[in-house]
Motif scaffolding. Structure first.
Motif, PDB file in Angstrom:
ATOM      1  N   LEU A   1      30.544  17.945  -7.978  1.00  0.00           N
ATOM      2  CA  LEU A   1      31.683  18.482  -7.149  1.00  0.00           C
ATOM      3  C   LEU A   1      32.459  16.977  -6.842  1.00  0.00           C
ATOM      4  O   LEU A   1      33.512  17.199  -6.626  1.00  0.00           O
ATOM      5  N   LYS A   2      31.532  16.309  -6.118  1.00  0.00           N
ATOM      6  CA  LYS A   2      32.275  14.843  -5.536  1.00  0.00           C
ATOM      7  C   LYS A   2      32.888  14.269  -6.620  1.00  0.00           C
ATOM      8  O   LYS A   2      33.979  13.670  -6.610  1.00  0.00           O
ATOM      9  N   ASN A   3      32.241  14.041  -7.668  1.00  0.00           N
ATOM     10  CA  ASN A   3      32.754  13.275  -9.038  1.00  0.00           C
ATOM     11  C   ASN A   3      34.174  13.808  -9.277  1.00  0.00           C
ATOM     12  O   ASN A   3      35.021  13.524  -9.805  1.00  0.00           O
ATOM     13  N   ILE A   4      34.225  15.124  -9.610  1.00  0.00           N
ATOM     14  CA  ILE A   4      35.289  16.083 -10.046  1.00  0.00           C
ATOM     15  C   ILE A   4      36.371  15.556  -8.990  1.00  0.00           C
ATOM     16  O   ILE A   4      37.365  15.610  -9.245  1.00  0.00           O
ATOM     17  N   PHE A   5      36.138  15.915  -7.753  1.00  0.00           N
ATOM     18  CA  PHE A   5      37.068  15.551  -6.731  1.00  0.00           C
ATOM     19  C   PHE A   5      37.861  14.226  -6.825  1.00  0.00           C
ATOM     20  O   PHE A   5      39.004  14.093  -6.730  1.00  0.00           O
TER      21      PHE A   5
ATOM     22  N   TYR B   1      40.013  13.839  -9.818  1.00  0.00           N
ATOM     23  CA  TYR B   1      41.444  14.441  -9.863  1.00  0.00           C
ATOM     24  C   TYR B   1      42.285  13.935  -8.696  1.00  0.00           C
ATOM     25  O   TYR B   1      43.473  14.196  -8.656  1.00  0.00           O
ATOM     26  N   THR B   2      41.517  13.451  -7.865  1.00  0.00           N
ATOM     27  CA  THR B   2      42.484  12.725  -6.431  1.00  0.00           C
ATOM     28  C   THR B   2      42.884  11.428  -6.325  1.00  0.00           C
ATOM     29  O   THR B   2      43.608  11.024  -5.617  1.00  0.00           O
ATOM     30  N   THR B   3      42.122  10.704  -7.342  1.00  0.00           N
ATOM     31  CA  THR B   3      42.337   9.255  -7.499  1.00  0.00           C
ATOM     32  C   THR B   3      43.218   8.786  -8.499  1.00  0.00           C
ATOM     33  O   THR B   3      43.193   9.515  -9.510  1.00  0.00           O
ATOM     34  N   ARG B   4      44.246   7.977  -8.471  1.00  0.00           N
ATOM     35  CA  ARG B   4      44.948   7.475  -9.378  1.00  0.00           C
ATOM     36  C   ARG B   4      44.214   7.000 -10.570  1.00  0.00           C
ATOM     37  O   ARG B   4      43.252   6.039 -10.165  1.00  0.00           O
TER      38      ARG B   4
END
Length: 112
Positions: free
Chosen positions: A79-83, A86-89
């Motif tokens: 979940l941390k890797n997915i977040f 999707y939130t970093t450029r």
């Protein structure tokens, strides 16, 4: 085989984990979830299914988060890797196949 050749087993990192599975933060999350569940079991009336599910939900959620998964450490890491993905450029720079990316070759062509 020379004396300088070493075979390193694939699970060398497991010796640094608690019970070969958990990091300290994983155990903290799980123990907090179980503690909240115990408090809720004592505090809430468990006459119907909804209240029982509410009381058991902290331990279930914490258990799912720290559950080991192949190719990752656990669900929390996925979940941390997915977040982060999707939130970093995301910037992918094409560097080509060679180390210099053709820049030196271009300079040599123009010098001739």
């Amino acid at each position: 085989m020379n004396q300088k050749d070493y075979l390193i087993p694939a699970n060398t990192k497991r010796s640094m984990l608690i019970f070969s599975v958990f990091t300290p933060i994983d155990l903290t999350i799980f123990l907090i979830g179980v503690g909240l569940t115990l408090i809720l079991l004592m505090a809430l009336p468990l006459e119907n299914l909804i209240m029982a599910l509410i009381a058991l939900s902290p331990a279930l959620i914490a258990g799912v988060l720290v559950m080991p998964v192949p190719n990752y450490h656990n669900i929390r890491v996925i979940l941390k890797n997915i977040f982060i993905f999707y939130t970093t450029r995301q910037k992918f720079v094409w560097k080509g196949w060679c180390f210099t990316n053709g820049e030196e070759n271009q300079k040599q062509i123009y010098k001739r």
